[in-house]
Design a protein around this motif. Structure first.
Motif, PDB file in Angstrom:
ATOM      1  N   LEU A 116       0.840  -1.204   0.000  1.00  0.00           N
ATOM      2  CA  LEU A 116       0.000   0.000   0.000  1.00  0.00           C
ATOM      3  C   LEU A 116       0.871   1.247   0.000  1.00  0.00           C
ATOM      4  CD1 LEU A 116      -2.741   1.385   0.107  1.00  0.00           C
ATOM      5  CD2 LEU A 116      -2.654   1.160   2.605  1.00  0.00           C
ATOM      6  N   ARG A 117       1.911   1.228   0.828  1.00  0.00           N
ATOM      7  CA  ARG A 117       2.831   2.368   0.883  1.00  0.00           C
ATOM      8  C   ARG A 117       3.506   2.581  -0.481  1.00  0.00           C
ATOM      9  NH1 ARG A 117       5.250   1.542   5.846  1.00  0.00           N
ATOM     10  NH2 ARG A 117       3.598   2.775   6.681  1.00  0.00           N
ATOM     11  N   LEU A 118       3.861   1.497  -1.142  1.00  0.00           N
ATOM     12  CA  LEU A 118       4.461   1.590  -2.481  1.00  0.00           C
ATOM     13  C   LEU A 118       3.482   2.243  -3.461  1.00  0.00           C
ATOM     14  CD1 LEU A 118       6.854   0.865  -4.328  1.00  0.00           C
ATOM     15  CD2 LEU A 118       5.716  -1.316  -4.748  1.00  0.00           C
ATOM     16  N   HIS A 119       2.215   1.866  -3.395  1.00  0.00           N
ATOM     17  CA  HIS A 119       1.200   2.468  -4.261  1.00  0.00           C
ATOM     18  C   HIS A 119       1.051   3.969  -3.981  1.00  0.00           C
ATOM     19  CE1 HIS A 119       0.028  -1.583  -5.395  1.00  0.00           C
ATOM     20  NE2 HIS A 119      -0.860  -1.086  -6.241  1.00  0.00           N
ATOM     21  N   LEU A 120       1.045   4.331  -2.707  1.00  0.00           N
ATOM     22  CA  LEU A 120       0.908   5.748  -2.350  1.00  0.00           C
ATOM     23  C   LEU A 120       2.095   6.557  -2.868  1.00  0.00           C
ATOM     24  CD1 LEU A 120      -0.424   5.251   1.281  1.00  0.00           C
ATOM     25  CD2 LEU A 120      -1.724   6.157  -0.668  1.00  0.00           C
ATOM     26  N   ARG A 121       3.290   6.007  -2.757  1.00  0.00           N
ATOM     27  CA  ARG A 121       4.475   6.695  -3.285  1.00  0.00           C
ATOM     28  C   ARG A 121       4.440   6.761  -4.811  1.00  0.00           C
ATOM     29  NH1 ARG A 121       8.422   3.569   0.839  1.00  0.00           N
ATOM     30  NH2 ARG A 121       8.134   4.946   2.626  1.00  0.00           N
ATOM     31  N   ALA A 122       3.982   5.675  -5.435  1.00  0.00           N
ATOM     32  CA  ALA A 122       3.895   5.642  -6.900  1.00  0.00           C
ATOM     33  C   ALA A 122       2.883   6.666  -7.406  1.00  0.00           C
ATOM     34  CB  ALA A 122       3.507   4.241  -7.374  1.00  0.00           C
ATOM     35  N   LEU A 123       1.824   6.868  -6.652  1.00  0.00           N
ATOM     36  CA  LEU A 123       0.824   7.859  -7.051  1.00  0.00           C
ATOM     37  C   LEU A 123       1.461   9.244  -7.141  1.00  0.00           C
ATOM     38  CD1 LEU A 123      -2.168   8.420  -7.679  1.00  0.00           C
ATOM     39  CD2 LEU A 123      -2.470   8.861  -5.243  1.00  0.00           C
ATOM     40  N   THR A 124       2.241   9.582  -6.145  1.00  0.00           N
ATOM     41  CA  THR A 124       2.934  10.876  -6.160  1.00  0.00           C
ATOM     42  C   THR A 124       3.908  10.943  -7.321  1.00  0.00           C
ATOM     43  OG1 THR A 124       2.739  10.989  -3.755  1.00  0.00           O
ATOM     44  CG2 THR A 124       4.345  12.448  -4.780  1.00  0.00           C
ATOM     45  N   LEU A 125       4.608   9.853  -7.568  1.00  0.00           N
ATOM     46  CA  LEU A 125       5.586   9.805  -8.659  1.00  0.00           C
ATOM     47  C   LEU A 125       4.927   9.997 -10.021  1.00  0.00           C
ATOM     48  CD1 LEU A 125       8.529   9.193  -9.585  1.00  0.00           C
ATOM     49  CD2 LEU A 125       7.806   6.811  -9.751  1.00  0.00           C
TER      50      LEU A 125
END
Length: 153
Positions: A116-125
């Motif tokens: 989930l944290r990876l998805h949240l960071r990817a969203l910002t990216l």
């Protein structure tokens, strides 16, 4: 026991489309596309605000992520519903992935804080990227990750 009733609902759109004076399907679609294009800047600003809300969760501890599922799910769904209308396909795809992960928690009890944290960071990216193909590659990789963890899109 009363008998079931079936109601036929009149389709007013089809009456307009099939009349000789009514608009064509093509003109209605073209008008709708033009209206969406006019809203593009507003959609982009709305998505940016929702991405900022979600970005704040990326560094939160596991307990905060778990207890904040609803606070994460609502902006993610908002983004997923409108981003593609403004040409932000990758942003919408990552947001849909976040929704899938939260649904996996509710429906199947799957909880992966790291993913989930990876998805949240990817969203910002992907929100900050101008390269659509690179963003769509990230969306595909995240989809593969979810699949390997047992989430179903």
């Amino acid at each position: 026991m009363s008998q079931a009733r079936v109601y036929a609902v009149r389709n007013r759109i089809s009456e307009a489309l099939f009349s000789k004076d009514g608009p064509t399907v093509e003109s209605l679609v073209s008008d709708a596309d033009a209206r969406v294009a006019l809203l593009s800047a507003s959609i982009e600003a709305f998505v940016a605000g929702e991405v900022a809300v979600l970005a704040a969760f990326a560094e939160q501890p596991e307990e905060a992520l778990l207890s904040g599922c609803q606070a994460i799910g609502e902006p993610a769904m908002n983004i997923a519903e409108v981003a593609e209308a403004a040409g932000m396909d990758a942003v919408g795809g990552v947001a849909r992935g976040i929704c899938v992960m939260l649904d996996g928690l509710v429906s199947r009890g799957i909880w992966r804080t790291d993913a989930l944290r990876l998805h949240l960071r990817a969203l910002t990216l992907v929100h900050g990227q101008s390269s659509q193909p690179a963003g769509l590659k990230i969306v595909e990789e995240l989809r593969s990750l979810r699949s390997s963890l047992g989430f179903t899109d």
